[in-house]
Scaffold this active site. Structure first.
Site, PDB file in Angstrom:
ATOM      1  N   HIS A  17       0.842  -1.206   0.000  1.00 35.36           N
ATOM      2  CA  HIS A  17       0.000   0.000   0.000  1.00 35.36           C
ATOM      3  C   HIS A  17       0.879   1.259   0.000  1.00 35.36           C
ATOM      4  O   HIS A  17       0.635   2.200  -0.744  1.00 35.36           O
ATOM      5  CB  HIS A  17      -0.863   0.063   1.270  1.00 35.36           C
ATOM      6  CG  HIS A  17      -1.935  -0.979   1.379  1.00 35.36           C
ATOM      7  ND1 HIS A  17      -2.115  -1.730   2.515  1.00 35.36           N
ATOM      8  CD2 HIS A  17      -2.899  -1.375   0.508  1.00 35.36           C
ATOM      9  CE1 HIS A  17      -3.151  -2.540   2.347  1.00 35.36           C
ATOM     10  NE2 HIS A  17      -3.639  -2.352   1.133  1.00 35.36           N
ATOM     11  N   LYS A  41     -15.387  -7.618   4.077  1.00 34.52           N
ATOM     12  CA  LYS A  41     -14.314  -7.971   5.016  1.00 34.52           C
ATOM     13  C   LYS A  41     -14.657  -7.603   6.452  1.00 34.52           C
ATOM     14  O   LYS A  41     -15.249  -6.566   6.698  1.00 34.52           O
ATOM     15  CB  LYS A  41     -13.017  -7.239   4.623  1.00 34.52           C
ATOM     16  CG  LYS A  41     -12.463  -7.616   3.262  1.00 34.52           C
ATOM     17  CD  LYS A  41     -11.203  -6.822   2.972  1.00 34.52           C
ATOM     18  CE  LYS A  41     -10.643  -7.098   1.578  1.00 34.52           C
ATOM     19  NZ  LYS A  41      -9.586  -6.157   1.216  1.00 34.52           N
ATOM     20  N   ARG A  90      -2.157  -6.132  -8.256  1.00 36.36           N
ATOM     21  CA  ARG A  90      -1.041  -7.042  -7.965  1.00 36.36           C
ATOM     22  C   ARG A  90      -0.932  -8.147  -9.001  1.00 36.36           C
ATOM     23  O   ARG A  90       0.135  -8.546  -9.393  1.00 36.36           O
ATOM     24  CB  ARG A  90      -1.224  -7.660  -6.578  1.00 36.36           C
ATOM     25  CG  ARG A  90      -1.035  -6.691  -5.445  1.00 36.36           C
ATOM     26  CD  ARG A  90      -1.533  -7.252  -4.165  1.00 36.36           C
ATOM     27  NE  ARG A  90      -2.963  -7.535  -4.261  1.00 36.36           N
ATOM     28  CZ  ARG A  90      -3.733  -7.851  -3.251  1.00 36.36           C
ATOM     29  NH1 ARG A  90      -3.227  -7.985  -2.053  1.00 36.36           N
ATOM     30  NH2 ARG A  90      -5.030  -8.068  -3.424  1.00 36.36           N
ATOM     31  N   SER A 128      -3.081  -7.354   3.276  1.00 35.44           N
ATOM     32  CA  SER A 128      -3.320  -7.229   4.717  1.00 35.44           C
ATOM     33  C   SER A 128      -3.668  -8.597   5.306  1.00 35.44           C
ATOM     34  O   SER A 128      -3.314  -8.902   6.449  1.00 35.44           O
ATOM     35  CB  SER A 128      -4.465  -6.250   4.980  1.00 35.44           C
ATOM     36  OG  SER A 128      -4.136  -4.980   4.460  1.00 35.44           O
TER      37      SER A 128
HETATM   38  O1  PNS Z   1      -8.593  -2.420   0.302  1.00 38.53           O
HETATM   39  P1  PNS Z   1      -9.899  -2.907  -0.275  1.00 38.53           P
HETATM   40  O2  PNS Z   1     -10.651  -3.712   0.773  1.00 38.53           O
HETATM   41  O3  PNS Z   1      -9.733  -3.662  -1.555  1.00 38.53           O
HETATM   42  O4  PNS Z   1     -10.765  -1.593  -0.598  1.00 38.53           O
HETATM   43  C1  PNS Z   1     -12.072  -1.671  -1.128  1.00 38.53           C
HETATM   44  C2  PNS Z   1     -12.804  -0.335  -0.981  1.00 38.53           C
HETATM   45  C3  PNS Z   1     -12.854   0.079   0.488  1.00 38.53           C
HETATM   46  C4  PNS Z   1     -12.089   0.739  -1.781  1.00 38.53           C
HETATM   47  C5  PNS Z   1     -14.250  -0.520  -1.549  1.00 38.53           C
HETATM   48  O5  PNS Z   1     -14.911  -1.536  -0.841  1.00 38.53           O
HETATM   49  C6  PNS Z   1     -15.058   0.774  -1.495  1.00 38.53           C
HETATM   50  O6  PNS Z   1     -14.925   1.600  -2.367  1.00 38.53           O
HETATM   51  N1  PNS Z   1     -15.893   0.942  -0.435  1.00 38.53           N
HETATM   52  C7  PNS Z   1     -16.671   2.145  -0.229  1.00 38.53           C
HETATM   53  C8  PNS Z   1     -18.118   1.934  -0.669  1.00 38.53           C
HETATM   54  C9  PNS Z   1     -18.246   2.065  -2.175  1.00 38.53           C
HETATM   55  O7  PNS Z   1     -18.100   3.122  -2.758  1.00 38.53           O
HETATM   56  N2  PNS Z   1     -18.526   0.934  -2.852  1.00 38.53           N
HETATM   57  C10 PNS Z   1     -18.688   0.899  -4.285  1.00 38.53           C
HETATM   58  C11 PNS Z   1     -17.675   0.015  -4.940  1.00 38.53           C
HETATM   59  S1  PNS Z   1     -18.503  -0.960  -6.154  1.00 38.53           S
END
Ligand code: PNS
Length: 161
Positions: A17, A41, A90, A128
């Site tokens: 990250h 998660k 990745r 993570s």
């Molecule tokens: O590190 P991650 O878990 O891959 O991050 C995912 C994250 C937090 C960026 C994604 O779940 C997100 O954007 N959450 C906020 C809610 C949202 O806008 N969801 C729409 C995505 S389709």
């Protein structure tokens, strides 16, 4: 001013990250790292704790701010005046979900684009989840996370019992 958002669950922030955040900070004038909920998660650290851990590791980057937000990522980006969302890729296995999210986000907010940065080859295996698994079994975390946060992870794991 060119502004980007680096969103994620960062539970906890890894060297992978951090690599993406540093590279984004070289390309954009201003970067908002946003700790968000991933409904898929269950998290180890609270959102406030994750923000604090990230702040500690990026404090030398003058153009980076760390925040947390509820709600939609594109709404947050709009609020910050960011036209770009940065995600690290990745491996091919990341692609399907990332592509789907990017398209869904653009459908909701066409003015905001997602750019993908290829992860550093040093960190393609890193997540993570891997960090938490390693920590559970007492592995040396120095190859995985910034040194400043190792103790926090170990303590959190110990307190979890
Ligand atoms: O590190 P991650 O878990 O891959 O991050 C995912 C994250 C937090 C960026 C994604 O779940 C997100 O954007 N959450 C906020 C809610 C949202 O806008 N969801 C729409 C995505 S389709």
């Amino acid at each position: 001013m060119k502004t980007a958002v680096c969103p994620g669950s960062f539970d906890p922030i890894t060297l992978g990250h951090l690599n993406i955040i540093k590279r984004t900070a070289r390309i954009f004038d201003k970067v908002y790292v946003c700790v968000m909920k991933n409904s898929e998660k269950k998290s180890l650290f609270t959102e406030e704790e994750r923000v604090e851990l990230i702040r500690r590791t990026v404090k030398h980057l003058d153009n980076v701010e760390v925040e947390t937000a509820d709600g939609l990522l594109v709404e947050y980006a709009k609020e910050k005046g960011a036209a770009v969302i940065i995600r690290g890729l990745r491996a091919v296995s990341d692609f399907d979900w990332e592509f789907q999210m990017a398209l869904a986000n653009r459908k909701i907010e066409p003015a905001i684009d997602t750019l993908f940065l290829a992860s550093s080859e040093k960190y393609t295996y890193l997540s993570s989840t891997v960090v938490k698994e390693m920590a559970k079994y007492g592995a040396d975390l120095r190859e995985f996370v910034p040194r400043e946060i190792i103790e926090d992870i170990v303590n959190k794991m110990n307190n979890k019992g």
